[in-house]
Enzyme design. Structure first.
Site, PDB file in Angstrom:
ATOM      1  N   CYS A 115       0.975  -1.137   0.389  1.00  0.00           N
ATOM      2  CA  CYS A 115      -0.475  -0.001   0.300  1.00  0.00           C
ATOM      3  C   CYS A 115       1.606   1.692   0.206  1.00  0.00           C
ATOM      4  O   CYS A 115       1.933   0.866   0.033  1.00  0.00           O
ATOM      5  CB  CYS A 115      -1.019   0.115   1.315  1.00  0.00           C
ATOM      6  SG  CYS A 115      -2.077   1.733   1.192  1.00  0.00           S
ATOM      7  N   ASP A 120       0.294   3.822   1.721  1.00  0.00           N
ATOM      8  CA  ASP A 120       0.851   4.429   3.005  1.00  0.00           C
ATOM      9  C   ASP A 120       2.232   4.688   3.499  1.00  0.00           C
ATOM     10  O   ASP A 120       2.561   3.775   4.092  1.00  0.00           O
ATOM     11  CB  ASP A 120       0.063   3.044   4.057  1.00  0.00           C
ATOM     12  CG  ASP A 120      -0.352   4.218   5.569  1.00  0.00           C
ATOM     13  OD1 ASP A 120       0.272   4.322   5.854  1.00  0.00           O
ATOM     14  OD2 ASP A 120      -1.817   3.577   5.761  1.00  0.00           O
ATOM     15  N   ARG A 131       2.908   4.468   6.507  1.00  0.00           N
ATOM     16  CA  ARG A 131       3.441   3.764   7.878  1.00  0.00           C
ATOM     17  C   ARG A 131       3.397   2.518   7.215  1.00  0.00           C
ATOM     18  O   ARG A 131       3.948   1.425   7.898  1.00  0.00           O
ATOM     19  CB  ARG A 131       2.224   3.624   8.597  1.00  0.00           C
ATOM     20  CG  ARG A 131       2.539   5.183   8.928  1.00  0.00           C
ATOM     21  CD  ARG A 131       0.086   4.764   9.967  1.00  0.00           C
ATOM     22  NE  ARG A 131      -0.374   4.891   9.210  1.00  0.00           N
ATOM     23  CZ  ARG A 131      -2.052   4.266   9.349  1.00  0.00           C
ATOM     24  NH1 ARG A 131      -2.119   5.118  10.338  1.00  0.00           N
ATOM     25  NH2 ARG A 131      -2.516   4.463   8.178  1.00  0.00           N
ATOM     26  N   HIS A 169      -2.200  -4.217   5.029  1.00  0.00           N
ATOM     27  CA  HIS A 169      -1.995  -3.021   6.499  1.00  0.00           C
ATOM     28  C   HIS A 169      -3.080  -3.458   7.466  1.00  0.00           C
ATOM     29  O   HIS A 169      -4.115  -3.011   6.860  1.00  0.00           O
ATOM     30  CB  HIS A 169      -0.799  -2.045   6.399  1.00  0.00           C
ATOM     31  CG  HIS A 169      -1.339  -1.577   6.157  1.00  0.00           C
ATOM     32  ND1 HIS A 169      -2.158  -0.500   6.887  1.00  0.00           N
ATOM     33  CD2 HIS A 169      -1.591  -0.889   4.458  1.00  0.00           C
ATOM     34  CE1 HIS A 169      -2.663   0.397   5.639  1.00  0.00           C
ATOM     35  NE2 HIS A 169      -2.018  -0.365   4.681  1.00  0.00           N
ATOM     36  N   CYS A 175      -5.795   0.755   7.578  1.00  0.00           N
ATOM     37  CA  CYS A 175      -5.758   1.119   6.335  1.00  0.00           C
ATOM     38  C   CYS A 175      -6.943   1.336   5.506  1.00  0.00           C
ATOM     39  O   CYS A 175      -7.827   1.456   5.429  1.00  0.00           O
ATOM     40  CB  CYS A 175      -5.390  -0.345   4.824  1.00  0.00           C
ATOM     41  SG  CYS A 175      -5.351  -0.069   3.122  1.00  0.00           S
TER      42      CYS A 175
HETATM   43 ZN   LIG Z   1      -3.152   1.154   3.213  1.00  0.00          ZN
END
Ligand SMILES: [Zn+2]
Length: 229
Positions: A44, A46, A48, A100, A103
């Site tokens: 992803c 993202d 993080r 994850h 999300c």
């Molecule tokens: Zn995500």
């Protein structure tokens, strides 16, 4: 991060480059010779979930494709090009598809509202998975746990798509390419093997080791483990 976070990032980069040179004077010179990563990571976007950082690996260790909610679609030319290059040219040994916890894509697909723009279209595979597993998902009372389950289902579907792609199917048969479906837990920093992956021609051997420059990843049937050298 402060308003001038870009300038901070540049100074941080300069410090990091200096540190790496100090630690290993030939590190960057070796990088210019080419890349031989053994892992293709599809994850992803993202912030993080920065794959090389959380795997404890180094530049050169992981070939990467990331998009919102780690969607693998055969009609997405971007992910298809990355997979083709990684499998045919780089001959990676592992494809790791990673979802994850927390999300935003999974949470959005579970809400009934429209996000707008192209995002609703992009998240269609997650909405399809939600509809296919509506009963199970509705049975999960906790919102974040429900989003985690949808993220897992999304990884399972993505692994199925990966295994149906011609280049992947062929490499699994011919040279034992492994496809792994995993979930990263943002709250604890650990990766869990979902068992959705399929091992290629090398059978079910346990504890396959992928070594990076300063650490190694151990892919076992019960999960993934990491050791620092
Ligand atoms: Zn995500």
């Amino acid at each position: 991060m402060a308003a001038d976070s870009f300038h901070y990032a540049l100074s941080s980069n300069a410090a990091w480059a200096g540190y790496k040179c100090h630690q290993n004077p030939t590190f960057f010179a070796k990088q210019t010779k080419g890349q031989t990563p053994s892992i293709l990571w599809i994850g992803c976007s993202d912030s993080r979930v920065p794959e090389t950082t959380l795997l404890g690996l180094q530049p050169g260790d992981v070939f990467v494709h990331r998009n919102i909610a780690n969607v693998v679609s055969p009609t997405d030319i971007s992910v298809s090009a990355v997979i083709e290059y990684a499998v045919i040219q780089l001959k990676v040994s592992h494809i790791v598809l990673c979802g994850h916890t927390c999300c935003g894509g999974a949470a959005a697909a579970l809400s009934n509202g429209r996000i707008g723009g192209v995002l609703d279209t992009w998240l269609t595979p997650l909405k399809t998975a939600r509809k296919q597993h509506e009963e199970e998902l509705q049975g999960i009372k906790d919102d974040s746990a429900r989003a985690v389950r949808l993220a897992e289902l999304n990884v399972e579907k993505g692994v199925e798509v990966l295994k149906s792609m011609f280049v992947v199917e062929e490499a699994m048969k011919e040279r034992g390419l492994d496809v792994h479906g995993v979930l990263y837990d943002i709250g604890v920093g650990k990766i869990r093997d979902l068992g959705a992956g399929c091992h290629g021609g090398r059978g079910e051997e346990k504890g396959e080791i992928v070594k990076g420059k300063h650490g190694m990843l151990v892919f076992g049937n019960g999960g993934a483990a990491m050791a620092i050298r």
